[in-house]
Design a protein around this motif. Structure first.
Motif, PDB file in Angstrom:
ATOM      1  N   UNK A  83       0.861  -1.180   0.000  1.00 11.78           N
ATOM      2  CA  UNK A  83       0.000   0.000   0.000  1.00 11.78           C
ATOM      3  C   UNK A  83       0.898   1.231   0.000  1.00 11.78           C
ATOM      4  N   UNK A  84       0.299   2.370  -0.246  1.00  8.50           N
ATOM      5  CA  UNK A  84       0.993   3.622   0.009  1.00  8.50           C
ATOM      6  C   UNK A  84       1.334   3.630   1.495  1.00  8.50           C
ATOM      7  N   UNK A  85       2.494   4.133   1.838  1.00 13.71           N
ATOM      8  CA  UNK A  85       2.893   4.216   3.240  1.00 13.71           C
ATOM      9  C   UNK A  85       4.021   5.226   3.389  1.00 13.71           C
ATOM     10  N   UNK A  86       4.363   5.534   4.631  1.00 13.88           N
ATOM     11  CA  UNK A  86       5.490   6.437   4.894  1.00 13.88           C
ATOM     12  C   UNK A  86       6.180   6.024   6.182  1.00 13.88           C
ATOM     13  N   UNK A  87       7.442   6.428   6.279  1.00 11.37           N
ATOM     14  CA  UNK A  87       8.269   6.113   7.436  1.00 11.37           C
ATOM     15  C   UNK A  87       8.751   7.425   8.061  1.00 11.37           C
ATOM     16  N   UNK A  88       8.546   7.618   9.354  1.00 13.70           N
ATOM     17  CA  UNK A  88       8.942   8.878   9.999  1.00 13.70           C
ATOM     18  C   UNK A  88      10.418   9.235   9.815  1.00 13.70           C
ATOM     19  N   UNK A  89      11.285   8.239   9.735  1.00 14.18           N
ATOM     20  CA  UNK A  89      12.723   8.508   9.568  1.00 14.18           C
ATOM     21  C   UNK A  89      13.238   8.057   8.201  1.00 14.18           C
ATOM     22  N   UNK A  90      12.342   7.690   7.296  1.00 16.42           N
ATOM     23  CA  UNK A  90      12.754   7.248   5.969  1.00 16.42           C
ATOM     24  C   UNK A  90      13.003   5.753   5.912  1.00 16.42           C
ATOM     25  N   UNK A  91      13.406   5.299   4.721  1.00 16.81           N
ATOM     26  CA  UNK A  91      13.645   3.875   4.481  1.00 16.81           C
ATOM     27  C   UNK A  91      14.642   3.738   3.337  1.00 16.81           C
ATOM     28  N   UNK A  92      15.463   2.703   3.413  1.00 15.88           N
ATOM     29  CA  UNK A  92      16.398   2.377   2.334  1.00 15.88           C
ATOM     30  C   UNK A  92      16.023   0.994   1.814  1.00 15.88           C
ATOM     31  N   UNK A  93      15.929   0.864   0.500  1.00 12.96           N
ATOM     32  CA  UNK A  93      15.643  -0.415  -0.143  1.00 12.96           C
ATOM     33  C   UNK A  93      16.856  -0.835  -0.953  1.00 12.96           C
ATOM     34  N   UNK A  94      17.221  -2.111  -0.855  1.00 17.18           N
ATOM     35  CA  UNK A  94      18.300  -2.686  -1.656  1.00 17.18           C
ATOM     36  C   UNK A  94      17.673  -3.851  -2.419  1.00 17.18           C
ATOM     37  N   UNK A  95      17.585  -3.709  -3.737  1.00 17.63           N
ATOM     38  CA  UNK A  95      16.938  -4.733  -4.557  1.00 17.63           C
ATOM     39  C   UNK A  95      17.960  -5.853  -4.804  1.00 17.63           C
ATOM     40  N   UNK A 118      17.458   2.401  -3.238  1.00 17.85           N
ATOM     41  CA  UNK A 118      16.508   3.514  -3.218  1.00 17.85           C
ATOM     42  C   UNK A 118      16.448   4.079  -1.809  1.00 17.85           C
ATOM     43  N   UNK A 119      16.493   5.401  -1.713  1.00 14.53           N
ATOM     44  CA  UNK A 119      16.275   6.084  -0.435  1.00 14.53           C
ATOM     45  C   UNK A 119      14.895   6.723  -0.460  1.00 14.53           C
ATOM     46  N   UNK A 120      14.043   6.302   0.458  1.00 17.11           N
ATOM     47  CA  UNK A 120      12.721   6.901   0.612  1.00 17.11           C
ATOM     48  C   UNK A 120      12.853   7.952   1.719  1.00 17.11           C
ATOM     49  N   UNK A 121      12.663   9.224   1.403  1.00 15.52           N
ATOM     50  CA  UNK A 121      12.857  10.277   2.403  1.00 15.52           C
ATOM     51  C   UNK A 121      11.880  10.169   3.579  1.00 15.52           C
ATOM     52  N   UNK A 122      12.238  10.720   4.728  1.00 13.52           N
ATOM     53  CA  UNK A 122      11.334  10.705   5.885  1.00 13.52           C
ATOM     54  C   UNK A 122       9.977  11.330   5.565  1.00 13.52           C
ATOM     55  N   UNK A 123       8.931  10.678   6.042  1.00 17.00           N
ATOM     56  CA  UNK A 123       7.548  11.152   5.943  1.00 17.00           C
ATOM     57  C   UNK A 123       7.062  11.401   4.517  1.00 17.00           C
ATOM     58  N   UNK A 124       7.690  10.774   3.523  1.00 15.25           N
ATOM     59  CA  UNK A 124       7.241  10.899   2.142  1.00 15.25           C
ATOM     60  C   UNK A 124       6.450   9.639   1.783  1.00 15.25           C
ATOM     61  N   UNK A 125       5.230   9.838   1.328  1.00 13.30           N
ATOM     62  CA  UNK A 125       4.354   8.724   0.975  1.00 13.30           C
ATOM     63  C   UNK A 125       4.881   8.051  -0.294  1.00 13.30           C
ATOM     64  N   UNK A 126       4.948   6.720  -0.258  1.00 10.77           N
ATOM     65  CA  UNK A 126       5.488   5.942  -1.380  1.00 10.77           C
ATOM     66  C   UNK A 126       4.931   4.529  -1.347  1.00 10.77           C
ATOM     67  N   UNK A 127       5.219   3.783  -2.410  1.00 11.21           N
ATOM     68  CA  UNK A 127       4.915   2.351  -2.466  1.00 11.21           C
ATOM     69  C   UNK A 127       6.011   1.662  -3.259  1.00 11.21           C
ATOM     70  N   UNK A 128       6.088   0.329  -3.139  1.00 13.43           N
ATOM     71  CA  UNK A 128       7.013  -0.468  -3.930  1.00 13.43           C
ATOM     72  C   UNK A 128       6.468  -1.878  -4.058  1.00 13.43           C
TER      73      UNK A 128
END
Length: 165
Positions: A83-95, A118-128
């Motif tokens: 789903x769309x979601x966000x992380x208060x401190x961000x998230x890093x994805x390694x495929x 991929x770096x997902x910035x803090x509090x930015x709504x995203x999906x993968x």
């Protein structure tokens, strides 16, 4: 002298066999945990309220007050997505295998392949999630968990999933 030449030919032949074996492994391009030895256990099926399709999660580093980081592995079956979601401190994805997508709200969808980070910035709504034809495996890293871990939002619609802009 003939024995020395025979050893060279044998070593060269072994090299060719190893090279061809490596090429064959590269051509098969496996993307499913069932098709190759798994590095991590398959884990638990992600809850339907947070995922469309089947996504399997296994935690690797649990949250604690020393490291304040969560690390895990997710395998998205073909067509599966978060789903769309966000992380208060961000998230890093390694495929680590397969092919899929990532999208920040309001930005174009990105195609992801093995080796992408991929770096997902803090509090930015995203999906993968995975592409329609291939599964995708990823490591996720959530730092600074003292700020919170994840806020789950609405599902990604089929139209959003298919759009590349």
């Amino acid at each position: 002298m003939k024995q020395h030449s025979a050893i060279k030919v044998t070593v060269a032949a072994l090299g060719v066999v190893l090279f061809l074996s490596h090429c064959q492994q590269q051509q098969t391009g496996t993307t499913s945990p069932e098709e190759r030895p798994a590095i991590f256990p398959k884990g638990e099926l992600g809850p339907a309220e947070n995922f469309t399709g089947q996504a399997w999660n296994t935690g690797l580093v649990p949250n604690d007050s020393v490291f304040n980081t969560v690390v895990g592995n997710v395998y998205f079956e073909p067509g599966a997505r978060s789903n769309w979601h966000r992380h208060p401190a961000g998230q890093i994805l390694v495929i680590t295998d397969g092919e899929g997508y990532h999208q920040l709200k309001g930005q174009p969808r990105q195609t992801l392949k093995k080796g992408d980070v991929v770096k997902c910035p803090p509090n930015v709504t995203h999906w993968h999630g995975a592409s329609p034809a291939k599964g995708m495996q990823q490591l996720y890293i959530i730092p600074n968990t003292e700020k919170g871990i994840v806020e789950w939002l609405e599902p990604v619609t089929n139209e959003e999933y298919r759009e590349s802009k």
